[in-house]
Each structure stands twice: as structure tokens, then as C-alpha cells.
Design an enzyme around this catalytic site. Sequence first.
Site, PDB file in Angstrom:
ATOM      1  N   HIS A 183      -1.585   0.885   7.423  1.00  0.00           N
ATOM      2  CA  HIS A 183      -1.996   0.961   6.024  1.00  0.00           C
ATOM      3  C   HIS A 183      -1.807   2.380   5.511  1.00  0.00           C
ATOM      4  O   HIS A 183      -2.114   3.349   6.214  1.00  0.00           O
ATOM      5  CB  HIS A 183      -3.462   0.541   5.906  1.00  0.00           C
ATOM      6  CG  HIS A 183      -4.014   0.661   4.522  1.00  0.00           C
ATOM      7  ND1 HIS A 183      -3.471  -0.012   3.452  1.00  0.00           N
ATOM      8  CD2 HIS A 183      -5.056   1.391   4.026  1.00  0.00           C
ATOM      9  CE1 HIS A 183      -4.159   0.277   2.356  1.00  0.00           C
ATOM     10  NE2 HIS A 183      -5.117   1.138   2.685  1.00  0.00           N
ATOM     11  N   CYS A 204       0.831  -1.207   0.000  1.00  0.00           N
ATOM     12  CA  CYS A 204       0.000   0.000   0.000  1.00  0.00           C
ATOM     13  C   CYS A 204       0.863   1.254   0.000  1.00  0.00           C
ATOM     14  O   CYS A 204       0.492   2.275  -0.588  1.00  0.00           O
ATOM     15  CB  CYS A 204      -0.952  -0.014   1.189  1.00  0.00           C
ATOM     16  SG  CYS A 204      -0.140  -0.321   2.765  1.00  0.00           S
TER      17      CYS A 204
END
Length: 1364
Positions: free
Chosen positions: A485, A182
Site C-alpha cells: 500500500h 493508492c
Amino acid sequence: MEMVPSEENQFVSKEIQNAAEEPRVLCIIQDITSAKTVNERLTLNLPASTTLSKLYEDVAHKAGYANGSFGLAWGNTPDMVPLDYSSEMSLSDSGFEPGGKRNFLHLTDKDGEQPQIASDESGAADSSGLGDSSQERFIGPLLRDGTPGCSGDYSSPSYSYSSILSKSETGYVGLVNQAMTCYLNSLLQTLFMTPEFRNALYNWEFEELEEDPVTSIPYQLQRLFVLLQTSKKRAIETTDVTRSFGWDSSEAWQQHDVQELCRVMFDALEQKWKQTEQADLINQLYQGKLKDYVRCLECGYESWRIDTYLDIPLVIRPFGASQAYGSVEEALQAFIQPETLDGPNQYFCERCKKKCDARKGLRFLHFPYLLTLQLKRFDFDYTTMHRIKLNDRMTFPEELDMSPFIDVDDEKSPQTESCTDSGAENEGSCHSDQMSNDFSTDDCVDEGICLDSTSTTERVLKPKSLMTFELFSVMVHSGSAAGGHYYACIKSFSDGQWYSFNDQHVSKITQDDIRKTYGGSSGSRGYYSSAFASSTNAYMLIYRLKDPSRNAKFLAVEDFPEHIKRLVQKEKESEEQEKRQREIERNTCKIKLFCMHPVKMMIESKLEVHKDKTLREATEMAYKLMELEGVVSLDCCRLVKYDEFHEYLERSYEGEEDTPMGLLLGGVKSSYMFDLLLETRRPDQVFQPYKPGEVMVKVHVVDLKSETIAPPVSVRAYLNQTITEFKQLIAQATELSAETMRVVLERCYNDLRLLYVPNKTLKAEGFFRSNKVFVESSELTDHQVPFTDSLLWKLLDRHGNTIRLLVLLPEQSPGTLANRTLCQKVGSDSDASFEGSKGNRKSIEAILEESTEKLKNLSLQQQQGSSTSDSQKSSDASDFEHIESPTQEADSNSSLCVAADNRELENRISATPGSSGGASSDPENHFACEERSDSEVNNDRSTSSVDSDILSSSHSSDTLCNADSGPIQLANGLDSHSITSSRRSKAHEGKKETWDTAEEDSGTDSEYDDNGKSKAEAQYLYFTAEPCSQDDASWDSQKCLVVHVDKRITLAAFKENLEPYVGVTSTQFKVFRVYANNQEFESVRLNETLSSFSDDNKITIRLGRALKKGEYRVKVYQLLVNEPEPCKFLVDTVFAKGMTVRQSKEELLPQLKEQCKLDLSIDRVRLRKKTWKNPGTVFLDYHVYEEDISISSNWEVFLEVLDEPEKMKSMSQLAVLTRRWSPSTMKLGPFQEVILESSSVEELKEKLSEISDIPLENLEFAKGRGTFPCDISVLEIHQDLDWNPKVSTLNVWPLYICDDGAVVFYRDGTEEPLELSEDERNELMKKESSRLLKTGHRVSYSPRKEKALKIYLDGGPAKDPGQD
């Protein structure tokens, strides 16, 4: 539509948030239209008032299908009736359950046609990446991306493969998260949305002749950007880009810092772009300059150097402060705030020639066109010694004016000379580093060279409008310092709209959503409170200078360079080819295919055939797939519908050779409820038609005379046929008489049912698709007895319960067999000598060969007349057994004969030169010389005494044995050399047979019940043994038996049946079950059956005394506290429940003397608890096992030899192992035991003072760390241990000394450590490392290192040649 944050800190519409009070319906949809999508789930969380038609729209939107081209049906009903897609009925009225309950639906074909992929109605984004006018509708609260790259706190909506095929309504394309990439996706999307970077990348042309395209980073980035701009997919892969980095699949599972990646990627691009037009691109766009200076406050002299930077690291919270900076402007001001050097930190001024007060600081000289700010949210907490994330609130403006951060007055200071002292260093990325070496040197001034003040001033005095930067990218981190994330919020320069790029999901957001990434909490607890602050906050900010003369726009498609146009066309063709391939996949039927190959027997494969191919074409494909060419002609093959689980041929397809497979199979499906069988025939045969509705019956013919069961014959019948009609059908197939025929249906394991009602149908009798029946037709009187007493039932019962085991017998060399004399029961011929006692021992096979005929005759004699002379023999003599047990008494002539012959057989098996001919008649007598156990032979062997499967307790009916079974042969074809024996019951007076039932297991087992009677005597179940054939010779066939045994037999009875082959009584050998990887576990639960065993399981027999009730096998290790290896295995022994520690020592010492040559006094040894390698509680002589001391199977215990009589007399005492550390000599003394009367620290110090002569006030102590002997390097012990803890008792933190065996180091606090030279220290370090490695202890603690982020310019990391 205004966007607000949901509970998960994502952005959802206010309309949806306001609907939160309404009950919601959770719908989980499985797309079963394709094999690619069957394992994916779509999740919708909708208001209960949503209509069915709206549900269809939302599913179409999320799955990427055209609305109306698919159906939705309940997933928990077999009829699969689709819901009405045009209905305006609400979900709650349609049977959906709200309130968090899961409603499972199947997404199905419509009228046999696959769902249509939704066309890209919004159109592809134009050259600027736009093309959307409508805002994407959110379907329920959007979940965070939960790919493995995210923290465990985040869950992800799973999406079907089709959902990434259609472009987002925003017109932008997402990036698929490989696992933990990510951070990479966020940076790539930011670079893509930077016009200057994207245009420059497009203008670079790849020369294929000079470089491999796979390893070219710029080319793969170029391809990715082209796909991001022109692809019609919702998301694309980044694997080609990471492959160009030289990464393998493992790199995808490493999460890194996005700022670190930015620096490394820019460096790699610079290296790749050398000697091209883009060589200075990174510097032109991202590089700024600053001055690191120190200025004397007395004379004004200034020493400085010029540094370049690619980003500015901004501190969130100053070191030691509790309050964070509130804004980026505040942090920037702190960044350039000078520090005064005074007092002991004064600066030596070259002009003043003395130490003076000075001002040290940083000054910005030049800001880059693209300004990157890193918010330093990751820090180190020196209190907890852990990395932490600072979630404090820090605001940042949409437009940032950087003019206040250049001090014009400071630049107008008198011209100064620079000196070599460049001043103190600044943290972060503002140092000149390895990147700056490659930067342009046109206006870069090295240390010691004066900066041209005129040009500097010109740069500084630019109008304020040229110092304004516009925010366009916010890279957000959600999670903690341990992991999380990344996603990016990016503003398009084309229309000013903000978008959220969250891996494959792209959606519109608002300025309010950007403000929510400031961090901090919205509550009243204080915005810097990390316990309540949001973990989702901005981490990197990228601004662009507002300069109309430089601000670029994205290249339009028509303005693409020619090489990019060619690349666009190439990628478009590749995407079309992929689409066509997907279309073929969607129209391909994939079904399991079986074939009874004439040579290879039953083989399995998968047939992939297009739905429009005919049955004839599919048959030809299957024919080639199964490699039947040259074996069987194609004309002799056909495809039939088949159920592999039930081995059932459902139907054949006569006359449908030209029918498409899609129609025959019911359409293209992800999985089918049936299989296909490629059936073959001989040229002279004709295929039998199989009609739907027929059932298949496998008929086994039973011959009671020969006691055999024939292989099956297949017969097809109808469920509505009567038993009489079914018998006639079988009579035609088997040529047996229907009048005298008995038919037995085996419905399931151990469920035999005699079909005797003539007019009853097969369906009523329980027939199903595939069935097994046994038939017998004879004139014997066996028909007249009740079925469960008949010979037929006994034969079938034995057939269904018999398993085949491979048994490896122990080594019986002449040197050891003399100690393994079998204690036999003898009658009148007790003086019989062993045959061949002076010759070599015959093999088991030879013995069996010689005794075969005699055994057969004995068996017949036993059937014809069994003695009923007295109560020693059961009045119901069983015809089931062939011979009497070798250890069973018998008074009749036939029994005596049998016993004698079996003794002869045993003698032959066990006879060797030097064997004794005499034997005791007492069945419980053991060896004169007790056999050594496995561990005595192999000290390192550690075998569990408990079967790892914990043999399933099949009590009740499974352990019942048959009372009246006759002499029969197994249907699987055992030859006449097999020996059959059984156990006869003597229940009390012997007048009635008893049934063997398993009793509740108490954790230990005995071969004898409470009356002292052998439990095995209550067992008589089928048992045969024969030598292994060469086909079974995975073990040595001379030492291996093939045993066929009824699995309802108990382990005790099984062992007694093995006695003749092992050569010793069952109490003198152990049974080990062999598992995968040849792991062996001892089976000790004698009252349990062999029901957990299955065909061809392996068993190893090892000599050694088996356990009795209440006994435990114990491994004894010697504790040698002052030896390099303090734990030494001695013997395996047996302790019994109720035995005292002194009694166990009395039994153990002779064993130690005999086997280990240790002559010990009982008052000079102690036993103590062993926990791995740690010595524990000292066991006192009066302690009783299982009352005072917990004991278990395969227990381990320490034996310690004492220098003086035992001092431990009470459990209130504490035995501590102490060791003196001498800093002046850098040496550790030997272990000495100290006995304490209490847990007082003062008493411990007094005892240590007594044994060491260290004054009490100078004595310091510390508890050892780790496992015994708590080794530690002498270079570390002085400062690494927690010396002299401030406690008064030993049983509290940080000591926690509550049991015997703790290690305590002590020293004289006044003793100074030895001063070592560097060479002496290095030499000692080598010696200590070598010593500690040998003992298996680490030299020092080394935390797991994070894997460094690297991009390999040569295509991959260099591999160590020896690594493979």
C-alpha cells in the site's frame, strides 16, 4: 499533541497510546437510516471509561452527522430503544463488553427524521488548501487502508457513504481508492500540493472545440485539483482521471510502481501540452542534467556524453553487500563515486592509442527545481530467484545540501575532445531515454559535442544557499515486493505542517512521524535484518529548491483565471445537484411491491415513493409500474400491507388515502419487515377489509370419493376463535356441513394435525400469520377409524410427499433391442407370444391408452376381493395399490390376471422384430449377452457413479411407507391414463407387512440384502407414470415419462417400478440425475430415498449392468509409453471387493477381445495405478482389491501390454521408465523399463549401463519433470535438467523416486552436443515447439508477466478487431 506509532505502524496520539492499558470496547455500528449506508459498518475502539455522550460525539464525527440528530440502539434487541445521548455513564457501566468482544449497535433515525449531515464548521480550505486550526482527533488505533490495492496484511476501517460527505478537519480532501490505485492517489496529492505545478495547471485553458473533455488528461487533472481545493466532501473519486488515461475498470485492479507512474504521466502531459505555454513545464520543474564520462588516467583525455534525468535512483544496499547505506547523502556520494577501469577492464584511449587505466563515473551538471529521489527498495534475490523488498534503514534530511555532489575540480580539467565511446552505462533513470528526445535542446549537448565549460562552471559555483533543497513529500510504501500500500506524507508550504494523505483519510502528523519512515527496526537485531525490519518505509522523496525568487505560493481563489472560476462554479453546481439528489434519496421509501396481474400472474417490482406522497398517489405510481393500464381500472386497485414469505395480507388502509407514505410505512428505512401488494378486483366485487391481528387461512377441500384436493379458498380468522367457530366460518366459505366437518392443519412438512377439540382456540392449535388446512365433510365411516389409519390421512400424506419427475428413457432401436430381452416371471401363459412382434413397436403412449380401461377394472377387482389362500400373499392386502408388480408372483385369479396383463404390457413396450419370446423365471438371471455400458459406447464419456448431491440419508421416519393406503388419485389432476403400481412385502412367512428402512451405507450398495432378498420388495409407495405432454417436451415426448412418486421410496424400489417402461430388469439399467448445464451423475445408493429430489427434476435412464454390493465401476485405459498419445481408453468394467488382480484380469480379457479386438495373454498384461496420465504402482497378481489395493467408485486403472512375462514379483522392487538422450544427434530414444531390486542409485546406473553400453563412469542421469511422458525440448534437456544429482538413494531429494512409473533420462557424459547453425537451431526450435504443443507440454517456463503501465493519449488501447 505528540504523535507516536501504533502497533500497525500508523500514527496515533500519545494520549491514546498511553490509554492502551485500559480495557477497550469494540463498537460496530450499522447505519440503518438509508439504503446507501445499510451495508456499511463504522468501527470504534474506545476506552471502557468513555461516556455515552462521548460515544455519540465520536460516532457523529466518524459518520459525518450532526450530533443529536440520530440515535444509537443495541443491534441485538428487537425494541430498538435508543441509548441516552446525554448520559455521562461509562460504556462499561452501560452494558458494553470490553476485551475484544464486539458490541453491535444500530444508528437510527431520531423522531422519524433522518440524521442531519454535519455542516463544514471548519470552512472550506482557502486558496492555499488550509483553513483548519484544530487537530483531528483519532478514534482508536487507525487501521490501514484495506482496499484491494493493499496487501492482505492490512485491514481497512469500512466507512459509511455519509462519512465521505463532510470534509476532514484538516481542510484537505482525500481521494477514494478505486481498488488498487493508492499509488496514483499518492502521486496526485503530491502534485496538488506542489504550488508551481498546480498554478501552471490552472493557467492552462482547455479548448472544448479541439478535444473531448473525457479523454483530456490535463483537463481532468484540472477538474480534480479544483475539487480537491474547493469540495466540501471528505474524499472524491478519481475515475474521471483514470478514464482520461484510457483505463478501464480492470486497470484499477493492477497495482503499479509510483515512480513508474510518475514517469509515464509526465510523458503523457508533455505530449498533450505540445505547442502550449506548458510545453516545457515538466523539464523546467523536474529535469536535471548529468555527465557520463570516462577519463584516461595517463593522458587525461575524457570521453563523455550529457544525459538528462527526472529522478535520481539511489541504491539502498550495494550488490553483494550485507550492509546498507545509512543515509541519502551516503547513497548520493556512492552514486557519483567513479570506478577505476584496470586490468582486463582497461579502457582504449583514442589519444594514447592503447588500452589504459581509466576512471569512469557520473557527474551532476544541473539539479532541477523539484528534485526527486527514488530509494531503490525493490531488488532481485539471486539465491531465491524472487523479487524482494529491502526494508533497511535509510535516513534523509529535511533540508538537503546538494553542493558537495558537484565536483568543481573535475570541471576545471583540461579541455578534452569527446569520442563516440560514451562509456559504461548507469542503472536507473539517469540514461537519456525516450523522454529526453522531447526535452528542450537549448543547453543540452549531444554525444560528441564539447560542453561550454564556462557556463557549466557558473552553474556549479552557485552559492551554497542556492543548492539547498527542502523536503516536502515522502511517498511511503507499506508491504512487500509482492504487493502493498502507498500513502504520502506531504508538508504544506503555507504553514509548514505535515499531513498524511492515506487515500480518503487526511490527518496531521509530526516530524517524528516522518522519521519513522526511515525503515529498519528499532530492536537490537540489526537494522538491516529484513525479518524484523518494518515493511513501512519511504520510497520516493521530493525536494524543492529553496530560492525565494522562484518559490511560489498557491493561487488564491480571487486570483484564479477566469476559466478556472467558471470551472469552480460548474463543479459547485454539480456538487449541489448531487447533494439535492442525495437528499431526495434519503427521503424516498423503497419497498418491495407485488401484484397478482390478471395476465402475467404474480409479478414483483420495487416501489420508490417519496415519504410525503400520499397513499392515493403511491397507488397510482404502483398502477403504472405494474402496467395495469388497459387491463384493470385504477379504481379497482389498492395497496395493502403484505408478507410475501408467508403469503399473508396483513392489513388494508381504508380511509387513509391521503396519509403520507412515510407515516404508513413507519418512516424511510433501508429495509422493511413487510412488503406491499397491489390488489385488484373485478368491477362487480367489493374489497374485503383486512384488519391487523387477523390470520390468513388457505382452505383446501378434500373429496374422498374422487380422491381429489381442490385449489385453496382464502379465509381470514382471528387467533382467539375456537375450532367450532372456525368450522362455521369455513362452512360459509365452502358450503360444507360444519357438523360432519373434519379440519386438518398442516403446520409444516409431514406434520398433519386433526383439529378435534371444539373449544380450543386457533392460537392454541398453532395457527400463525398464514396457514394451510384441509377440510372434508362426508358421511363415510372413515370418520370412525383413528386419524392416522384413515383414508383422509393417507391421501394427505401422499399429497405432501409426492414429487413430479421427468424421466428420459433410453434409445431402443431394433438393432439393439434384441440384446435387451426382459427376464420376465411368467405363470400359466409363459408361452404367450409378443403381440406385434413382426410389426413396428408401438409408442408408450399407445400402449398406455390401450391398457387404461383394463387396468382400472383390475384395480377395482383387487379392491373388492383379495386372495388369502396361502403365505405367498400378504394377509393384509393393501388397498393402496392398483396392480401387482410385473415381476411379482401371485396365485389368486385376480393376481394372475394382473400379472398376465402386465406381462403383455411389458412385451408391447419391449417387442421388436427378432425379439425372443422365451424368458427365465429366475429374477436374478441377467442377459444372455451382457449389455455394454455408456463408456463402451462413448470412450470419452466420464460420468461419476456417485450422485453429486450424495443423496441425503433420510433414514428413520422419512423412509417409512404407508401400510394401508387405498387407491387414490393425486390432487394435481393426473388423468386416467396414469398407471399405478406398488410393491408388496413378503416378510418371512408373508403374514405381516414390513417397513422399508435405510441401512447404514458402507460406500457401496446392492439391490439385495444379506439374505439375497430384493430390498425393493420391502417398498410399496405411490408411483404413477404417464407420457410427457407437449408442454413438458423439453425432451422428446415419445421417450419421456412424467412420473409422480412418493419421495420416500428408495432408489431400488423406484428402479423396479420403472422396469415396464425401460423394458429390462432394474439390474440392467442405471439412473442418472441431470443437473444444471445438463451435467449427469449416476445415482447408485440403492438403499437411499428420493428425498433430495424435488419437483420437475430430470432423470436419464441408461442401459448397462447396475452394480451389486461390493462392486465398483472401473475405467480401463491402455498405457502406450512410446506412442504420441500414451493414454488410450479401452472399456468400462466392474471389479469386486475381495477379487484378486489375476481374477480381474481373467474377467477383463474376454471383454477386451470382444469389444476392442485385443487378443491378449494373461501373463503378458499387467494392471497398474493411474493418477491422471501418470503410470504408478504395478499391481501384482496376488494383490486383493480393498485389502492390498484401495479402490473407489469411478476408479481408473492402466492396462499395459508386456513384451515378455512379468518381471515384477515383489512390492520391494521398483519399475522405472528410462529414456536415453543423445546430445550428438539431438535425439531421444524410446522408453525402456528397468526393474530395480532396491532404491540404490548405483544399481540404477548399472542397469542403465547394461542396456546402453555406456561405461558406468561416464553415465549420467536426471529425473524427468512434469506429467508423463515428461516431454522436454531437445534444445533444453541438456542444460535444464538436474543431471547426476549427488545422492546415493533414489527416495531422497531431489529425486524422490518412491513408486513405480518414474521417468529417468540418461546420457553419456563424454558425448559432445551437436553444433547447430543459427538456421538449424531455428528450424529445430519450430519442430520442437510444434511437437510439444501437440502433446500439451510447454516449450519453456514463462512466468506470468506483469501488465505494463500505460497511459493512452487517444482515449484507450487499440483493440484487435478479431478479439470480439
